[in-house]
Scaffold this motif. Structure first.
Motif, PDB file in Angstrom:
ATOM      1  N   ALA A   1      -4.749  -8.307  -3.418  1.00  0.00           N
ATOM      2  CA  ALA A   1      -3.917  -7.410  -2.609  1.00  0.00           C
ATOM      3  C   ALA A   1      -4.326  -5.961  -2.829  1.00  0.00           C
ATOM      4  CB  ALA A   1      -2.443  -7.605  -2.955  1.00  0.00           C
ATOM      5  N   MET A   2      -4.512  -5.591  -4.077  1.00  0.00           N
ATOM      6  CA  MET A   2      -4.918  -4.217  -4.396  1.00  0.00           C
ATOM      7  C   MET A   2      -6.323  -3.919  -3.875  1.00  0.00           C
ATOM      8  SD  MET A   2      -2.348  -2.818  -6.000  1.00  0.00           S
ATOM      9  CE  MET A   2      -2.801  -1.523  -7.165  1.00  0.00           C
ATOM     10  N   LYS A   3      -7.239  -4.872  -4.035  1.00  0.00           N
ATOM     11  CA  LYS A   3      -8.618  -4.668  -3.585  1.00  0.00           C
ATOM     12  C   LYS A   3      -8.711  -4.460  -2.077  1.00  0.00           C
ATOM     13  CE  LYS A   3     -11.170  -6.985  -7.286  1.00  0.00           C
ATOM     14  NZ  LYS A   3     -12.061  -8.122  -7.653  1.00  0.00           N
ATOM     15  N   SER A   4      -7.768  -5.043  -1.345  1.00  0.00           N
ATOM     16  CA  SER A   4      -7.808  -4.908   0.116  1.00  0.00           C
ATOM     17  C   SER A   4      -7.583  -3.476   0.575  1.00  0.00           C
ATOM     18  CB  SER A   4      -6.761  -5.826   0.759  1.00  0.00           C
ATOM     19  OG  SER A   4      -5.444  -5.345   0.551  1.00  0.00           O
ATOM     20  N   HIS A   5      -7.130  -2.604  -0.332  1.00  0.00           N
ATOM     21  CA  HIS A   5      -6.789  -1.230   0.041  1.00  0.00           C
ATOM     22  C   HIS A   5      -7.800  -0.184  -0.419  1.00  0.00           C
ATOM     23  CE1 HIS A   5      -2.759  -2.169   1.528  1.00  0.00           C
ATOM     24  NE2 HIS A   5      -2.632  -2.995   0.500  1.00  0.00           N
ATOM     25  N   THR A   6      -8.879  -0.588  -1.059  1.00  0.00           N
ATOM     26  CA  THR A   6      -9.770   0.407  -1.666  1.00  0.00           C
ATOM     27  C   THR A   6     -10.534   1.254  -0.648  1.00  0.00           C
ATOM     28  OG1 THR A   6     -11.454  -1.327  -1.947  1.00  0.00           O
ATOM     29  CG2 THR A   6     -10.061  -0.814  -3.853  1.00  0.00           C
ATOM     30  N   SER A   7     -10.511   0.874   0.621  1.00  0.00           N
ATOM     31  CA  SER A   7     -11.128   1.730   1.640  1.00  0.00           C
ATOM     32  C   SER A   7     -10.151   2.777   2.167  1.00  0.00           C
ATOM     33  CB  SER A   7     -11.653   0.886   2.805  1.00  0.00           C
ATOM     34  OG  SER A   7     -10.583   0.204   3.450  1.00  0.00           O
ATOM     35  N   GLY A   8      -8.899   2.702   1.731  1.00  0.00           N
ATOM     36  CA  GLY A   8      -7.902   3.674   2.168  1.00  0.00           C
ATOM     37  C   GLY A   8      -8.022   4.997   1.433  1.00  0.00           C
ATOM     38  N   LYS A   9      -7.396   6.011   1.996  1.00  0.00           N
ATOM     39  CA  LYS A   9      -7.417   7.351   1.386  1.00  0.00           C
ATOM     40  C   LYS A   9      -6.021   7.852   1.030  1.00  0.00           C
ATOM     41  CE  LYS A   9     -11.725   8.664   3.673  1.00  0.00           C
ATOM     42  NZ  LYS A   9     -12.389   9.585   4.656  1.00  0.00           N
ATOM     43  N   TYR A  10      -4.999   7.310   1.695  1.00  0.00           N
ATOM     44  CA  TYR A  10      -3.614   7.652   1.390  1.00  0.00           C
ATOM     45  C   TYR A  10      -2.812   6.353   1.277  1.00  0.00           C
ATOM     46  CZ  TYR A  10      -4.843  12.451   2.387  1.00  0.00           C
ATOM     47  OH  TYR A  10      -5.436  13.685   2.339  1.00  0.00           O
ATOM     48  N   PHE A  11      -1.881   6.331   0.324  1.00  0.00           N
ATOM     49  CA  PHE A  11      -1.249   5.069  -0.034  1.00  0.00           C
ATOM     50  C   PHE A  11       0.267   5.192  -0.142  1.00  0.00           C
ATOM     51  CE2 PHE A  11      -5.430   5.531  -1.908  1.00  0.00           C
ATOM     52  CZ  PHE A  11      -6.092   4.397  -1.464  1.00  0.00           C
ATOM     53  N   LEU A  12       0.922   4.058   0.135  1.00  0.00           N
ATOM     54  CA  LEU A  12       2.361   3.912  -0.056  1.00  0.00           C
ATOM     55  C   LEU A  12       2.605   2.677  -0.912  1.00  0.00           C
ATOM     56  CD1 LEU A  12       3.585   4.214   3.655  1.00  0.00           C
ATOM     57  CD2 LEU A  12       3.746   6.004   1.925  1.00  0.00           C
ATOM     58  N   HIS A  13       3.553   2.756  -1.818  1.00  0.00           N
ATOM     59  CA  HIS A  13       3.992   1.591  -2.578  1.00  0.00           C
ATOM     60  C   HIS A  13       5.508   1.519  -2.467  1.00  0.00           C
ATOM     61  CE1 HIS A  13       4.681  -0.533  -6.693  1.00  0.00           C
ATOM     62  NE2 HIS A  13       4.721  -1.394  -5.687  1.00  0.00           N
ATOM     63  N   LEU A  14       6.002   0.435  -1.887  1.00  0.00           N
ATOM     64  CA  LEU A  14       7.435   0.235  -1.696  1.00  0.00           C
ATOM     65  C   LEU A  14       7.860  -1.072  -2.343  1.00  0.00           C
ATOM     66  CD1 LEU A  14       7.534   1.237   2.070  1.00  0.00           C
ATOM     67  CD2 LEU A  14       8.269   2.651   0.150  1.00  0.00           C
ATOM     68  N   ASP A  15       9.085  -1.112  -2.833  1.00  0.00           N
ATOM     69  CA  ASP A  15       9.605  -2.288  -3.511  1.00  0.00           C
ATOM     70  C   ASP A  15      10.921  -2.698  -2.858  1.00  0.00           C
ATOM     71  OD1 ASP A  15       9.663  -4.040  -6.154  1.00  0.00           O
ATOM     72  OD2 ASP A  15      11.659  -3.168  -5.937  1.00  0.00           O
ATOM     73  N   LEU A  16      11.029  -3.978  -2.499  1.00  0.00           N
ATOM     74  CA  LEU A  16      12.271  -4.494  -1.940  1.00  0.00           C
ATOM     75  C   LEU A  16      13.237  -4.790  -3.084  1.00  0.00           C
ATOM     76  CD1 LEU A  16      10.806  -6.941   0.718  1.00  0.00           C
ATOM     77  CD2 LEU A  16      11.801  -4.696   1.130  1.00  0.00           C
ATOM     78  N   ARG A  17      14.379  -4.151  -3.090  1.00  0.00           N
ATOM     79  CA  ARG A  17      15.355  -4.312  -4.176  1.00  0.00           C
ATOM     80  C   ARG A  17      16.152  -5.604  -3.988  1.00  0.00           C
ATOM     81  NH1 ARG A  17      20.509  -2.400  -4.400  1.00  0.00           N
ATOM     82  NH2 ARG A  17      20.148  -1.002  -2.634  1.00  0.00           N
ATOM     83  N   GLN A  18      16.186  -6.434  -5.056  1.00  0.00           N
ATOM     84  CA  GLN A  18      16.916  -7.701  -5.018  1.00  0.00           C
ATOM     85  C   GLN A  18      16.547  -8.500  -3.762  1.00  0.00           C
ATOM     86  OE1 GLN A  18      18.834  -8.683  -7.613  1.00  0.00           O
ATOM     87  NE2 GLN A  18      18.274  -6.782  -8.632  1.00  0.00           N
ATOM     88  N   PHE A  19      15.236  -8.688  -3.573  1.00  0.00           N
ATOM     89  CA  PHE A  19      14.699  -9.295  -2.351  1.00  0.00           C
ATOM     90  C   PHE A  19      15.304 -10.673  -2.080  1.00  0.00           C
ATOM     91  CE2 PHE A  19      10.704 -11.464  -0.496  1.00  0.00           C
ATOM     92  CZ  PHE A  19      11.136 -11.285   0.802  1.00  0.00           C
ATOM     93  N   PHE A  20      15.207 -11.596  -3.038  1.00  0.00           N
ATOM     94  CA  PHE A  20      15.691 -12.948  -2.788  1.00  0.00           C
ATOM     95  C   PHE A  20      17.195 -12.974  -2.528  1.00  0.00           C
ATOM     96  CE2 PHE A  20      12.312 -16.085  -4.543  1.00  0.00           C
ATOM     97  CZ  PHE A  20      11.304 -15.346  -3.963  1.00  0.00           C
ATOM     98  N   SER A  21      17.951 -12.192  -3.299  1.00  0.00           N
ATOM     99  CA  SER A  21      19.402 -12.217  -3.124  1.00  0.00           C
ATOM    100  C   SER A  21      19.853 -11.502  -1.848  1.00  0.00           C
ATOM    101  CB  SER A  21      20.107 -11.625  -4.347  1.00  0.00           C
ATOM    102  OG  SER A  21      19.708 -10.297  -4.579  1.00  0.00           O
TER     103      SER A  21
END
Length: 254
Positions: A57-77
């Motif tokens: 997943a991380m390797k798929s982004h190495t051609s990018g220049k600007y990045f976002l990282h988001l986390d779904l809180r209590q995703f399953f629940s």
């Protein structure tokens, strides 16, 4: 007494409960998982459902220049019986969808919760969560972004990473995703949000243009475990993982 679907539960961290399914529940979970996998093709950017996992997943982004990282809180629940039923009924019909929703959920663990929700620990939970995400407004927004030429998207359970070629594109993507998450009732964890930025960290891996490196803290943990271990297999596993992220960092272990 425990629900017949599970034989034990424990709190991994505050608010995150792991359920240990009964043997009968494991068998039914495997059947549900096979059925869903035969009726639904997961997007190739859902890396928790394909080989390579979070490193790919991380390797798929190495051609990018600007990045976002988001986390779904209590995703399953955030996924209750009604959401599961709605997401499955088009493929399986209402009756089958509702039955799967019933056998795949447990009582919510918050004091004010009256809903039955998807638990961590059940065999079928990852694929059910993925289908529900893809079916939602958030999932549709991520899918649309993944089709853009200059944009990459990866999903690994509750971690979402987006890369673009410009800060403006990254900001636009962030705005779209936040609006879609709110509409979908998939809350985002503000404490874990990163970007738009030229470098982010996810899974203890630093990501920037043409570069992946393990964080200093994670590398130190690996080095300590490597030096203290008497197991050659464990040492090889540690080195193999480090080399899969950044082969240059394995020099610390020579």
């Amino acid at each position: 007494m425990p629900d017949p679907k599970w034989i034990d539960k424990f709190e991994l961290k505050p608010g995150t409960w792991i359920f240990v399914p009964s043997e009968e529940s494991r068998r039914s979970g495997r059947k549900i998982k096979r059925l869903l996998e035969s009726r639904w093709a997961n997007p190739d950017y859902y890396y928790h459902l394909r080989e390579g996992g979070h490193v790919q997943a991380m390797k798929s982004h190495t051609s990018g220049k600007y990045f976002l990282h988001l986390d779904l809180r209590q995703f399953f629940s955030s996924i209750n019986r009604s959401r599961i039923t709605r997401s499955l009924k088009v493929r399986l019909g209402y009756k089958n969808a509702r039955e799967i929703a019933k056998v795949s959920t447990v009582p919510g663990q918050t004091p004010d919760s009256s809903a039955f929700v998807l638990p961590f620990g059940f065999v079928q939970s990852p694929v059910l969560a993925s289908i529900c995400l893809r079916h939602s407004k958030l999932g549709k927004t991520l899918h649309a972004l993944s089709k853009k030429t200059q944009t990459k998207v990866s999903v690994y359970v509750d971690d979402i990473i987006i890369s673009t070629q410009s800060a403006e594109e990254a900001q636009d993507a962030l705005t779209e995703v936040k609006a879609a998450a709110k509409r979908s009732r998939f809350p985002l964890n503000a404490d874990k949000e990163e970007g738009p930025a030229e470098q982010i960290t996810a899974f203890n891996i630093k990501l920037s243009f043409s570069s992946l490196t393990l964080s200093e803290e994670r590398l130190s943990q690996f080095l300590k475990a490597y030096r203290e271990s008497d197991s050659q297999r464990k040492k090889e596993g540690i080195l193999g993982y480090i080399e899969s992220v950044n082969s240059g960092q394995s020099a610390y272990f020579l």
